[in-house]
Design a protein around this motif. Structure first.
Motif, PDB file in Angstrom:
ATOM      1  N   GLU A  32      -9.785  10.175  17.057  1.00  0.00           N
ATOM      2  CA  GLU A  32      -9.059  10.724  15.912  1.00  0.00           C
ATOM      3  C   GLU A  32      -8.283   9.620  15.197  1.00  0.00           C
ATOM      4  O   GLU A  32      -7.654   8.774  15.840  1.00  0.00           O
ATOM      5  N   LEU A  33      -8.302   9.645  13.869  1.00  0.00           N
ATOM      6  CA  LEU A  33      -7.593   8.651  13.061  1.00  0.00           C
ATOM      7  C   LEU A  33      -6.258   9.210  12.588  1.00  0.00           C
ATOM      8  O   LEU A  33      -6.061  10.432  12.542  1.00  0.00           O
ATOM      9  N   PRO A  34      -5.304   8.346  12.226  1.00  0.00           N
ATOM     10  CA  PRO A  34      -4.016   8.830  11.709  1.00  0.00           C
ATOM     11  C   PRO A  34      -4.218   9.653  10.443  1.00  0.00           C
ATOM     12  O   PRO A  34      -5.044   9.318   9.591  1.00  0.00           O
ATOM     13  N   SER A  35      -3.462  10.726  10.329  1.00  0.00           N
ATOM     14  CA  SER A  35      -3.548  11.562   9.113  1.00  0.00           C
ATOM     15  C   SER A  35      -2.562  11.096   8.055  1.00  0.00           C
ATOM     16  O   SER A  35      -2.662  11.487   6.894  1.00  0.00           O
ATOM     17  N   SER A  36      -1.601  10.260   8.454  1.00  0.00           N
ATOM     18  CA  SER A  36      -0.578   9.802   7.511  1.00  0.00           C
ATOM     19  C   SER A  36      -0.671   8.304   7.294  1.00  0.00           C
ATOM     20  O   SER A  36      -1.052   7.549   8.201  1.00  0.00           O
ATOM     21  N   GLY A  37      -0.283   7.879   6.124  1.00  0.00           N
ATOM     22  CA  GLY A  37      -0.277   6.456   5.822  1.00  0.00           C
ATOM     23  C   GLY A  37       0.766   5.707   6.623  1.00  0.00           C
ATOM     24  O   GLY A  37       0.558   4.549   7.012  1.00  0.00           O
ATOM     25  N   VAL A  38       1.893   6.359   6.906  1.00  0.00           N
ATOM     26  CA  VAL A  38       2.960   5.708   7.664  1.00  0.00           C
ATOM     27  C   VAL A  38       2.474   5.327   9.059  1.00  0.00           C
ATOM     28  O   VAL A  38       2.634   4.185   9.516  1.00  0.00           O
ATOM     29  N   GLY A  39       1.852   6.285   9.761  1.00  0.00           N
ATOM     30  CA  GLY A  39       1.329   6.006  11.100  1.00  0.00           C
ATOM     31  C   GLY A  39       0.254   4.936  11.075  1.00  0.00           C
ATOM     32  O   GLY A  39       0.197   4.077  11.961  1.00  0.00           O
ATOM     33  N   ALA A  40      -0.597   4.981  10.050  1.00  0.00           N
ATOM     34  CA  ALA A  40      -1.683   3.998   9.948  1.00  0.00           C
ATOM     35  C   ALA A  40      -1.141   2.591   9.738  1.00  0.00           C
ATOM     36  O   ALA A  40      -1.587   1.629  10.383  1.00  0.00           O
ATOM     37  N   VAL A  41      -0.150   2.433   8.858  1.00  0.00           N
ATOM     38  CA  VAL A  41       0.408   1.114   8.573  1.00  0.00           C
ATOM     39  C   VAL A  41       1.094   0.533   9.818  1.00  0.00           C
ATOM     40  O   VAL A  41       0.886  -0.640  10.182  1.00  0.00           O
ATOM     41  N   VAL A  42       1.907   1.333  10.488  1.00  0.00           N
ATOM     42  CA  VAL A  42       2.599   0.848  11.681  1.00  0.00           C
ATOM     43  C   VAL A  42       1.587   0.531  12.786  1.00  0.00           C
ATOM     44  O   VAL A  42       1.705  -0.484  13.490  1.00  0.00           O
ATOM     45  N   VAL A  85       0.803  -1.230   0.000  1.00  0.00           N
ATOM     46  CA  VAL A  85       0.000   0.000   0.000  1.00  0.00           C
ATOM     47  C   VAL A  85       0.833   1.276   0.000  1.00  0.00           C
ATOM     48  O   VAL A  85       0.351   2.340  -0.408  1.00  0.00           O
ATOM     49  N   LEU A  86       2.094   1.225   0.487  1.00  0.00           N
ATOM     50  CA  LEU A  86       2.950   2.424   0.533  1.00  0.00           C
ATOM     51  C   LEU A  86       4.368   2.080   0.070  1.00  0.00           C
ATOM     52  O   LEU A  86       5.335   2.215   0.819  1.00  0.00           O
ATOM     53  N   PRO A  87       4.517   1.626  -1.160  1.00  0.00           N
ATOM     54  CA  PRO A  87       5.849   1.187  -1.590  1.00  0.00           C
ATOM     55  C   PRO A  87       6.899   2.291  -1.553  1.00  0.00           C
ATOM     56  O   PRO A  87       8.095   2.010  -1.374  1.00  0.00           O
ATOM     57  N   ASP A  88       6.468   3.554  -1.697  1.00  0.00           N
ATOM     58  CA  ASP A  88       7.431   4.666  -1.682  1.00  0.00           C
ATOM     59  C   ASP A  88       7.812   5.098  -0.270  1.00  0.00           C
ATOM     60  O   ASP A  88       8.697   5.947  -0.102  1.00  0.00           O
ATOM     61  N   GLU A  89       7.113   4.550   0.740  1.00  0.00           N
ATOM     62  CA  GLU A  89       7.351   4.983   2.126  1.00  0.00           C
ATOM     63  C   GLU A  89       7.903   3.845   2.998  1.00  0.00           C
ATOM     64  O   GLU A  89       7.864   3.932   4.230  1.00  0.00           O
ATOM     65  N   ILE A  90       8.439   2.795   2.360  1.00  0.00           N
ATOM     66  CA  ILE A  90       8.897   1.639   3.147  1.00  0.00           C
ATOM     67  C   ILE A  90       9.983   2.037   4.136  1.00  0.00           C
ATOM     68  O   ILE A  90      10.003   1.580   5.289  1.00  0.00           O
ATOM     69  N   ASP A  91      10.915   2.893   3.734  1.00  0.00           N
ATOM     70  CA  ASP A  91      11.994   3.304   4.632  1.00  0.00           C
ATOM     71  C   ASP A  91      11.440   4.020   5.861  1.00  0.00           C
ATOM     72  O   ASP A  91      11.892   3.790   6.985  1.00  0.00           O
ATOM     73  N   HIS A  92      10.468   4.923   5.621  1.00  0.00           N
ATOM     74  CA  HIS A  92       9.852   5.642   6.751  1.00  0.00           C
ATOM     75  C   HIS A  92       9.076   4.690   7.657  1.00  0.00           C
ATOM     76  O   HIS A  92       9.105   4.817   8.879  1.00  0.00           O
ATOM     77  N   VAL A  93       8.385   3.740   7.056  1.00  0.00           N
ATOM     78  CA  VAL A  93       7.619   2.769   7.849  1.00  0.00           C
ATOM     79  C   VAL A  93       8.562   1.953   8.738  1.00  0.00           C
ATOM     80  O   VAL A  93       8.303   1.762   9.941  1.00  0.00           O
ATOM     81  N   ASN A  94       9.676   1.492   8.168  1.00  0.00           N
ATOM     82  CA  ASN A  94      10.643   0.719   8.963  1.00  0.00           C
ATOM     83  C   ASN A  94      11.209   1.550  10.108  1.00  0.00           C
ATOM     84  O   ASN A  94      11.364   1.066  11.233  1.00  0.00           O
ATOM     85  N   LEU A  95      11.524   2.802   9.836  1.00  0.00           N
ATOM     86  CA  LEU A  95      12.110   3.666  10.856  1.00  0.00           C
ATOM     87  C   LEU A  95      11.110   3.966  11.970  1.00  0.00           C
ATOM     88  O   LEU A  95      11.454   3.910  13.156  1.00  0.00           O
ATOM     89  N   VAL A  96       9.867   4.265  11.588  1.00  0.00           N
ATOM     90  CA  VAL A  96       8.828   4.545  12.593  1.00  0.00           C
ATOM     91  C   VAL A  96       8.590   3.313  13.460  1.00  0.00           C
ATOM     92  O   VAL A  96       8.454   3.413  14.690  1.00  0.00           O
ATOM     93  N   ALA A  97       8.560   2.135  12.829  1.00  0.00           N
ATOM     94  CA  ALA A  97       8.343   0.905  13.601  1.00  0.00           C
ATOM     95  C   ALA A  97       9.442   0.698  14.631  1.00  0.00           C
ATOM     96  O   ALA A  97       9.192   0.242  15.754  1.00  0.00           O
ATOM     97  N   ARG A  98      10.677   1.055  14.290  1.00  0.00           N
ATOM     98  CA  ARG A  98      11.785   0.880  15.226  1.00  0.00           C
ATOM     99  C   ARG A  98      11.794   1.945  16.324  1.00  0.00           C
ATOM    100  O   ARG A  98      12.228   1.688  17.442  1.00  0.00           O
ATOM    101  N   LEU A  99      11.291   3.132  16.006  1.00  0.00           N
ATOM    102  CA  LEU A  99      11.351   4.251  16.963  1.00  0.00           C
ATOM    103  C   LEU A  99      10.115   4.382  17.857  1.00  0.00           C
ATOM    104  O   LEU A  99      10.193   4.966  18.935  1.00  0.00           O
ATOM    105  N   CYS A 100       8.980   3.847  17.409  1.00  0.00           N
ATOM    106  CA  CYS A 100       7.700   4.243  18.018  1.00  0.00           C
ATOM    107  C   CYS A 100       7.530   3.819  19.469  1.00  0.00           C
ATOM    108  O   CYS A 100       6.702   4.393  20.188  1.00  0.00           O
TER     109      CYS A 100
END
Length: 466
Positions: A442-452, A378-393
C-alpha cells in the motif's frame, strides 16, 4: 509398470512459519532427485504437512530408472590396428576396459580422424534401491530457517524425528535417518489417537489419517479453520475479521481444528482497536469478532488442536489468558499517554540508530531538514505539517506499546496523535511515512506522509552507502 510412493516423517512440533516453505523445498528436492536419477514420474510429487509430520506422495513413478547409454571414444584407428588390420594392445585394452568384446568395438569418423568407439547400455537399477540410498541425504537437505540437533544424534533437522514411514507400492523402502529406521507405521493425532497405525499404501494412509483426527493437507485445514471460526463467531451474532495470514498460521499450528468463542470485559473496548486486535492476534493467535456495523465486539475466537469435551473449561482458560494480555495492553496505553508524543523526541537521543550514523534523534533532525526542502518544491502549503510529522513520526518507538509489539510502530504514533488532537493530516502522515511496507504494498494516501517517507529513506540510503 508405475508405482506409488508414500513418505512420512514424524517429528516434534514444527514452527508454523516454517511449514509452507519447507514443504515446497522438499517437493522440489524430490523432483530434482528423481529426474537426476532417470526415474520418470507421470503424475508428479505432492507434499503435505502438519505441525508434527511431513508427508510426500508421488504417483506414476517408474519401477526402474531408465537405462543409461554411454558413447565412449577410444584411441585413434591408426593406433588401434596394425597394417594387417589386427587389433593392437591399445584396441584390446580399450575393449577390456569397457567390458566389451573386440568385435563390439566400432570406428567413428571425427573432425580429428577415425577413432575407436563403443556404445554401452547400462541397465537401470530398481527405483526402490535408489530411493533407499538417496532418501536420507534428501531429507537432510531440506532447508529450514533454523535446524537443531538432539541427544547423541548428530543429524541436523528442524525438529527431532520420531518415526519414518516409507512405502513404495506397499513395500517398505528400508533406510535409516537420524537413528530412526523406516517402516510401515505412522501415528495419529497426539492426544486423540496417539497409538501406532500400520499402513499398506496411500489410500489406506489417507483413510487412517482422517479417522485418527489428522488433516494432512494445509489447504484443507485452512478451509476448516475458516468454517469453524465463522461458526463460532456467529454464535454471539458476530463475524470474524478477515485475516488470511492468521488463518494460515493457525492452520499450521493444529492437526484437527476446532474453535471456541470467548469474551472479555467490555471496558477493554476503550483501548484502541488496533491494540486489542494485535494483543489477541500476535500473542494468542485469536480472531477478533465484529458486529454487523463493523464495530469490535468484546469477543474472540480461539482455535484448538483438539475437540474439547467440556467447552466451558477451555473457554474460561482462554479468557483468563487473554484478560492478562489485555490488562497489560491497557496499562501500556495509560502509561504511554502520560507523556505527549512530542516530549518523547528528546528520548530518541538515547536510541542508537546506527553506530556510525548516530542516534535516532540525529536521524530525525537530518530527514526533517530534507523533508522541508522537498515540501518547498512539491507541498508548499503543507510545510508546517511536514515538519511536525517528521518530528513526531519516530517518537512512538520508545513507547511501551511499541516495545511490546514492534509491528505497531507508526500505528501507535497515529493513534496517540489522534488522541492528543493533532490534525488528521499529521496523524495519518505519521503512519503513512512507513508505507509501502514491502514491494507492491500500500502507498501513502497523503502527500505529507509520502514526502516524509521519501526523506527518511533518502537519509537511510545516503548514510548506508556514504
Amino acid at each position: 509398470m508405475t508405482m506409488e510412493l508414500l513418505l512420512e516423517i514424524g517429528t516434534e512440533e514444527i514452527p508454523a512459519g516454517y511449514l509452507a516453505e519447507g514443504l515446497a523445498q522438499w517437493r522440489r528436492l524430490m523432483e530434482t532427485c528423481l529426474s537426476g536419477n532417470r526415474i520418470e514420474i507421470e503424475e508428479g510429487v505432492k507434499t503435505f504437512g502438519t505441525p508434527r509430520r511431513l508427508v510426500l506422495i508421488g504417483k506414476g513413478i517408474s519401477e526402474r530408472q531408465a537405462d543409461l547409454v554411454k558413447e565412449i571414444t577410444g584411441p585413434p584407428r591408426s593406433v588401434a590396428y596394425d597394417g594387417e588390420g589386427r587389433p593392437t594392445k591399445a584396441a584390446l585394452g580399450f575393449a577390456q576396459k569397457q567390458d566389451v568384446s573386440i568385435e563390439e568395438v566400432e570406428c567413428i569418423e571425427t573432425p580429428k580422424g577415425e577413432y575407436l568407439y563403443v556404445k554401452r547400455r547400462i541397465p537401470g537399477r530398481p527405483t526402490a534401491e535408489i530411493l533407499a540410498e538417496l532418501l536420507p541425504g534428501l531429507i537432510a537437505d531440506i532447508p529450514w530457517p533454523k535446524s537443531m540437533r538432539w541427544g547423541a544424534v548428530g543429524f541436523p533437522f528442524v525438529r527431532p524425528i520420531h518415526w519414518v514411514a516409507c512405502l513404495l507400492n506397499g513395500e517398505v523402502v528400508s533406510f535409516q535417518v537420524a537413528g530412526v529406521k523406516s517402516g510401515d507405521t505412522t501415528r495419529g493425532h497426539r492426544f486423540m489417537s496417539p497409538g501406532p497405525i500400520q499402513i499398506s499404501g496411500i489410500q489406506e494412509y489417507l483413510r487412517e489419517m482422517k479417522q485418527a483426527f489428522v488433516v494432512i493437507d494445509p489447504e484443507e485445514r485452512e478451509r476448516v479453520v475458516r468454517e469453524v471460526v465463522q461458526e463460532a463467531a456467529e454464535k454471539v451474532g458476530g463475524r470474524p475479521g478477515d485475516d488470511p495470514e492468521l488463518v494460515s498460521t493457525v492452520a499450521n499450528l493444529v492437526e484437527t481444528p476446532s474453535a471456541i468463542c470467548g469474551s472479555f470485559d467490555s471496558s477493554f473496548l476503550e483501548i484502541p482497536d488496533v491494540v486489542l486486535i494485535t494483543a489477541m492476534r500476535e500473542h494468542q493467535k485469536y480472531f477478533a469478532v465484529y458486529d454487523k456495523e463493523g464495530r469490535l465486539m468484546p469477543n474472540f475466537v480461539a482455535v484448538n488442536n483438539t475437540v474439547t469435551r467440556d467447552v466451558s473449561v477451555v473457554q474460561r482458560g482462554h479468557e483468563r489468558v487473554l484478560r492478562a494480555r489485555l490488562s497489560d495492553a491497557a496499562f501500556f496505553v495509560r502509561e504511554d499517554r502520560k507523556t505527549p508524543l512530542l516530549q518523547r523526541l528528546e528520548g530518541l537521543r538515547k536510541v542508537v540508530y546506527q553506530a556510525d550514523l548516530g542516534t535516532s534523534y540525529a536521524k530525525v533532525q537530518r530527514f526533517q531538514r530534507l523533508a522541508a526542502r522537498i515540501a518547498e518544491k512539491v507541498l508548499p502549503d503543507e510545510i508546517d505539517h511536514v515538519n511536525l510529522v517528521a518530528r513526531l513520526c519516530k517518537c512512538d518507538l520508545i513507547t511501551q506499546m511499541v516495545g511490546e509489539f514492534p509491528s505497531l510502530q507508526g500505528v501507535m504514533g497515529k493513534e496517540y496523535a489522534q488522541l492528543e488532537g493533532y490534525p488528521d493530516a499529521v496523524s495519518t502522515g505519521i503512519y503513512e511515512h512507513y508505507l509501502p511496507l514491502r514491494a507492491g504494498g500500500e502507498l501513502p494516501s497523503s502527500g505529507v506522509g509520502a514526502v516524509v517517507g521519501i526523506a527518511d529513506r533518502m537519509d537511510t540510503i545516503a548514510g548506508c552507502f556514504a
